[in-house]
Design an enzyme around this catalytic site. Structure first.
Site, PDB file in Angstrom:
ATOM      1  N   GLY A  14     -47.535-140.962  47.236  1.00 40.25           N
ATOM      2  CA  GLY A  14     -46.604-139.887  46.914  1.00 40.25           C
ATOM      3  C   GLY A  14     -46.581-138.833  48.003  1.00 40.25           C
ATOM      4  O   GLY A  14     -46.324-137.652  47.752  1.00 40.25           O
ATOM      5  N   ALA A  15     -46.832-139.261  49.249  1.00 36.66           N
ATOM      6  CA  ALA A  15     -47.016-138.325  50.356  1.00 36.66           C
ATOM      7  C   ALA A  15     -45.716-137.927  51.032  1.00 36.66           C
ATOM      8  O   ALA A  15     -45.737-137.221  52.041  1.00 36.66           O
ATOM      9  CB  ALA A  15     -47.969-138.924  51.394  1.00 36.66           C
ATOM     10  N   GLY A  16     -44.586-138.347  50.461  1.00 37.22           N
ATOM     11  CA  GLY A  16     -43.312-138.022  51.073  1.00 37.22           C
ATOM     12  C   GLY A  16     -42.819-136.616  50.799  1.00 37.22           C
ATOM     13  O   GLY A  16     -41.869-136.156  51.435  1.00 37.22           O
ATOM     14  N   VAL A  66     -46.307-147.975  43.970  1.00 37.92           N
ATOM     15  CA  VAL A  66     -47.696-148.109  43.527  1.00 37.92           C
ATOM     16  C   VAL A  66     -47.828-148.436  42.044  1.00 37.92           C
ATOM     17  O   VAL A  66     -48.947-148.526  41.530  1.00 37.92           O
ATOM     18  CB  VAL A  66     -48.526-146.859  43.883  1.00 37.92           C
ATOM     19  CG1 VAL A  66     -48.706-146.753  45.386  1.00 37.92           C
ATOM     20  CG2 VAL A  66     -47.907-145.596  43.323  1.00 37.92           C
ATOM     21  N   TYR A 159     -44.799-138.370  29.836  1.00 39.15           N
ATOM     22  CA  TYR A 159     -45.529-137.749  30.946  1.00 39.15           C
ATOM     23  C   TYR A 159     -46.841-137.110  30.486  1.00 39.15           C
ATOM     24  O   TYR A 159     -47.913-137.409  31.045  1.00 39.15           O
ATOM     25  CB  TYR A 159     -44.639-136.723  31.653  1.00 39.15           C
ATOM     26  CG  TYR A 159     -45.319-135.996  32.788  1.00 39.15           C
ATOM     27  CD1 TYR A 159     -45.578-136.630  33.997  1.00 39.15           C
ATOM     28  CD2 TYR A 159     -45.704-134.665  32.656  1.00 39.15           C
ATOM     29  CE1 TYR A 159     -46.208-135.965  35.040  1.00 39.15           C
ATOM     30  CE2 TYR A 159     -46.326-133.987  33.684  1.00 39.15           C
ATOM     31  CZ  TYR A 159     -46.572-134.638  34.880  1.00 39.15           C
ATOM     32  OH  TYR A 159     -47.200-133.982  35.907  1.00 39.15           O
ATOM     33  N   THR A 161     -48.519-137.789  27.860  1.00 43.22           N
ATOM     34  CA  THR A 161     -49.369-138.875  27.373  1.00 43.22           C
ATOM     35  C   THR A 161     -50.059-139.578  28.539  1.00 43.22           C
ATOM     36  O   THR A 161     -51.266-139.862  28.493  1.00 43.22           O
ATOM     37  CB  THR A 161     -48.528-139.893  26.577  1.00 43.22           C
ATOM     38  OG1 THR A 161     -47.944-139.240  25.450  1.00 43.22           O
ATOM     39  CG2 THR A 161     -49.374-141.056  26.106  1.00 43.22           C
ATOM     40  N   ALA A 162     -49.301-139.855  29.594  1.00 41.67           N
ATOM     41  CA  ALA A 162     -49.867-140.519  30.771  1.00 41.67           C
ATOM     42  C   ALA A 162     -50.943-139.661  31.429  1.00 41.67           C
ATOM     43  O   ALA A 162     -51.999-140.161  31.837  1.00 41.67           O
ATOM     44  CB  ALA A 162     -48.763-140.850  31.767  1.00 41.67           C
ATOM     45  N   LYS A 163     -50.681-138.359  31.539  1.00 43.54           N
ATOM     46  CA  LYS A 163     -51.658-137.482  32.184  1.00 43.54           C
ATOM     47  C   LYS A 163     -52.906-137.314  31.331  1.00 43.54           C
ATOM     48  O   LYS A 163     -54.024-137.237  31.854  1.00 43.54           O
ATOM     49  CB  LYS A 163     -51.020-136.120  32.486  1.00 43.54           C
ATOM     50  CG  LYS A 163     -50.002-136.153  33.612  1.00 43.54           C
ATOM     51  CD  LYS A 163     -50.619-136.587  34.934  1.00 43.54           C
ATOM     52  CE  LYS A 163     -49.651-136.442  36.086  1.00 43.54           C
ATOM     53  NZ  LYS A 163     -50.231-136.868  37.383  1.00 43.54           N
TER      54      LYS A 163
END
Length: 252
Positions: A14-16, A66, A159, A161-163
């Site tokens: 996610g470095a963009g 990813v 979101y 939930t994922a975190k």
């Protein structure tokens, strides 16, 4: 004075843009070499070009999704071929389902958000850790969490939930990889830079914290640099909350 990151070799996903870009810049500035990973090839190339202009030889761009095991496997092989032994992973990838509730959230969006925001953490850790363990030199794994994973949200479901699940994942990863000399942690911001999935930050974005200013990507990059370095060598399986006191703030 030598930086704790001097000579390190890191994969930053996610470095963009936003936090990932700031982390890649911080690592390159402090003497590390970085695989600048993004699903957008133009973004990865732009950031890597800027880093190499400022710090020659510091960055290589890599395009990868990813949330895909095949892409992550290829990413790992590319990073090792370009950088040599990789000792650090910083995973900054996430997407959101905002604005949505359980009443209107599409099934495929639920799955996509969990794949990109949570499964990416599993896959990147799995494939990089297998190489780290095989080489026996240990390493550091950091995932970017969020205060959204620590309280209820009115306008998002997948979101947060994922975190929230990310914290449980990281604790188990720390237990399983600790015997191999690999530390695993999260760094958790609150409303840092542009909102998830966007390139620009709204001028009127509402914030409530105790510091009284916006969190910047550089704030998180500094915390990541600390957690990746030797001074944090006794820290694993936990979260560094970098939220300006947002979680404990009562607002007005």
């Amino acid at each position: 004075m030598t930086s704790p990151l001097e000579g390190r070799r890191a994969v930053v996903t996610g470095a963009g843009r936003n936090v990932g870009e700031a982390v890649a810049e911080r690592f390159a500035r402090e003497g590390a070499r970085v695989a600048v990973v993004d699903i957008d090839p133009q973004a990865a190339a732009r950031v890597a070009k800027a880093l190499n202009e400022a710090h020659p030889g510091s960055a290589v761009p890599v395009t990868a999704d990813v949330s895909s095991a095949d892409d992550v496997s290829r990413l790992v092989e590319t990073a090792w071929a370009q950088l040599g032994h990789v000792d650090t992973l910083v995973n900054c990838v996430a997407i959101t389902d905002r604005p949505a509730t359980v009443l209107d959230l599409a099934d495929d969006v639920w799955r996509k958000v969990l794949d990109v925001t949570l499964t990416s953490a599993f896959l990147t850790t799995k494939y990089l850790a297998k190489k780290m363990v095989a080489e026996g030199q240990g390493g550091v794994v950091l995932h970017i969490g969020s205060t959204s994973g620590q309280f209820a949200r009115k306008n998002a479901l997948a979101y947060p939930t994922a975190k929230a699940a990310l914290y449980a994942l990281v604790r188990s990863l720390a237990v399983q990889l600790g015997p191999h000399g690999i530390r695993v942690n999260t760094v958790s911001p609150n409303k840092v830079g542009s909102p998830v999935g966007t390139d620009a930050e709204p001028e009127n974005r509402e914030r409530r914290n105790l510091v009284g200013r916006a969190c910047t990507p550089e704030d998180i990059a500094g915390a990541v640099a600390f957690m990746a370095g030797a001074e944090a060598g006794f820290i694993t399986g936990t979260d560094l909350l970098v939220d300006g006191g947002a979680l404990i703030s009562t607002g007005d």
